[in-house]
Write an enzyme that holds these catalytic residues in place. Structure first.
Site, PDB file in Angstrom:
ATOM      1  N   ARG A  78       0.837  -1.189   0.000  1.00  0.00           N
ATOM      2  CA  ARG A  78       0.000   0.000   0.000  1.00  0.00           C
ATOM      3  C   ARG A  78       0.870   1.236   0.000  1.00  0.00           C
ATOM      4  O   ARG A  78       1.142   1.835  -1.016  1.00  0.00           O
ATOM      5  CB  ARG A  78      -0.922  -0.007   1.229  1.00  0.00           C
ATOM      6  N   SER A  98      -7.823  -3.733   7.041  1.00  0.00           N
ATOM      7  CA  SER A  98      -8.881  -4.403   7.805  1.00  0.00           C
ATOM      8  C   SER A  98      -9.015  -3.769   9.179  1.00  0.00           C
ATOM      9  O   SER A  98     -10.119  -3.572   9.677  1.00  0.00           O
ATOM     10  CB  SER A  98      -8.566  -5.892   7.948  1.00  0.00           C
TER      11      SER A  98
HETATM   12  N1  LIG Z   1      -5.681  -1.957   0.621  1.00  0.00           N
HETATM   13  C1  LIG Z   1      -4.749  -2.831   0.283  1.00  0.00           C
HETATM   14  N2  LIG Z   1      -4.096  -2.714  -0.883  1.00  0.00           N
HETATM   15  C2  LIG Z   1      -3.111  -3.577  -1.207  1.00  0.00           C
HETATM   16  N3  LIG Z   1      -2.684  -4.583  -0.457  1.00  0.00           N
HETATM   17  C3  LIG Z   1      -3.305  -4.755   0.715  1.00  0.00           C
HETATM   18  C4  LIG Z   1      -4.372  -3.908   1.146  1.00  0.00           C
HETATM   19  N4  LIG Z   1      -4.768  -4.325   2.369  1.00  0.00           N
HETATM   20  C5  LIG Z   1      -3.999  -5.383   2.674  1.00  0.00           C
HETATM   21  N5  LIG Z   1      -3.114  -5.640   1.697  1.00  0.00           N
HETATM   22  C6  LIG Z   1      -2.093  -6.682   1.668  1.00  0.00           C
HETATM   23  O1  LIG Z   1      -2.703  -7.933   1.812  1.00  0.00           O
HETATM   24  C7  LIG Z   1      -1.855  -8.816   2.528  1.00  0.00           C
HETATM   25  C8  LIG Z   1      -2.604  -9.399   3.697  1.00  0.00           C
HETATM   26  O2  LIG Z   1      -2.925  -8.364   4.550  1.00  0.00           O
HETATM   27  P1  LIG Z   1      -3.707  -8.472   5.916  1.00  0.00           P
HETATM   28  O3  LIG Z   1      -4.581  -9.658   5.925  1.00  0.00           O
HETATM   29  O4  LIG Z   1      -2.784  -8.233   7.031  1.00  0.00           O
HETATM   30  O5  LIG Z   1      -4.676  -7.211   5.752  1.00  0.00           O
HETATM   31  P2  LIG Z   1      -4.581  -5.824   6.450  1.00  0.00           P
HETATM   32  O6  LIG Z   1      -5.632  -4.972   5.830  1.00  0.00           O
HETATM   33  O7  LIG Z   1      -3.172  -5.330   6.468  1.00  0.00           O
HETATM   34  O8  LIG Z   1      -5.062  -6.230   7.912  1.00  0.00           O
HETATM   35  P3  LIG Z   1      -4.567  -5.665   9.304  1.00  0.00           P
HETATM   36  O9  LIG Z   1      -5.062  -4.277   9.337  1.00  0.00           O
HETATM   37  O10 LIG Z   1      -5.262  -6.571  10.275  1.00  0.00           O
HETATM   38  O11 LIG Z   1      -3.085  -5.834   9.304  1.00  0.00           O
HETATM   39  C9  LIG Z   1      -0.631  -7.987   2.898  1.00  0.00           C
HETATM   40  O12 LIG Z   1       0.369  -8.204   1.934  1.00  0.00           O
HETATM   41  C10 LIG Z   1      -1.135  -6.569   2.836  1.00  0.00           C
HETATM   42  O13 LIG Z   1      -0.086  -5.667   2.538  1.00  0.00           O
HETATM   43 MG   LIG Z   2      -1.694  -6.048   7.687  1.00  0.00          MG
END
Ligand SMILES: Nc1ncnc2c1ncn2[C@@H]1O[C@H](COP(=O)(O)OP(=O)(O)OP(=O)(O)O)[C@@H](O)[C@H]1O
Ligand SMILES: [Mg+2]
Length: 160
Positions: A91, A129
């Protein structure tokens, strides 16, 4: 040769950011496994079964995407699945340091496995998330961030 990839994460819950990465990866690989980590240390809001159900509903239009859970190291899971590519989303710069560390650590653990980074559409690059759970709990409209079935599940959790 079938080109396969794994997209591991917690997906608590799945967001439009994850789905953007999934769409890009599904177009590049013959087979994409979405691998849901238990992530007990993160104290997830949804059970693994609930997370799998929400992802499955969101990816049903892709016939080359499969959803499952895994425990232990991603690189070991990759070996078991006979997959050499691990997809991660990038991101902001803020993701970089952690993802860089993890990719290099995984390479040390198993040099056959390659990490491939994908950048989402800019409008999703701030979604996480964690933040969605937080603003949902406080009553925000999250329909721009997650599919409607996920939004309903989140609202249900709030009332529990
Ligand atoms: N908005 C997004 N755009 C691109 N990649 C994302 C996005 N949200 C999460 N990812 C990627 O998806 C993968 C899994 O992420 P994860 O399940 O931890 O989600 P998260 O949104 O980062 O959750 P949390 O906030 O609980 O850490 C990671 O490589 C993370 O960088
Ligand atoms: Mg994450």
């Amino acid at each position: 040769m079938t080109r396969k990839a794994i997209y591991p994460g917690t997906f608590d819950p799945i967001t439009f950011g994850h789905l953007d990465v999934i769409e890009r990866a599904a177009a590049l690989y013959d087979k994409l496994f979405i691998a849901v980590a238990k992530s007990e240390d993160k104290n997830p809001l949804f059970t693994v079964a609930e997370r799998i159900e929400m992802i499955s509903e969101a990816v049903k239009k892709y016939d080359n995407v499969e959803v499952e859970s895994f425990e232990g190291l991603v690189v070991d899971y990759a070996v078991r699945k006979q997959v050499k590519v691990v997809i991660r989303g990038l991101r902001m710069i803020s993701d970089f340091e952690y993802e860089f560390q993890m990719a290099l650590t995984n390479r040390k653990l198993n040099s056959d496995i390659e990490t491939v980074f994908m950048m989402p559409k800019d409008s999703y690059s701030y979604l996480s998330s964690r933040l969605i759970k937080e603003v949902s709990r406080l009553g925000a409209d999250i329909s721009k961030f997650v599919p409607s079935h996920v939004e309903r599940k989140l609202r249900g959790k709030k009332d529990e």
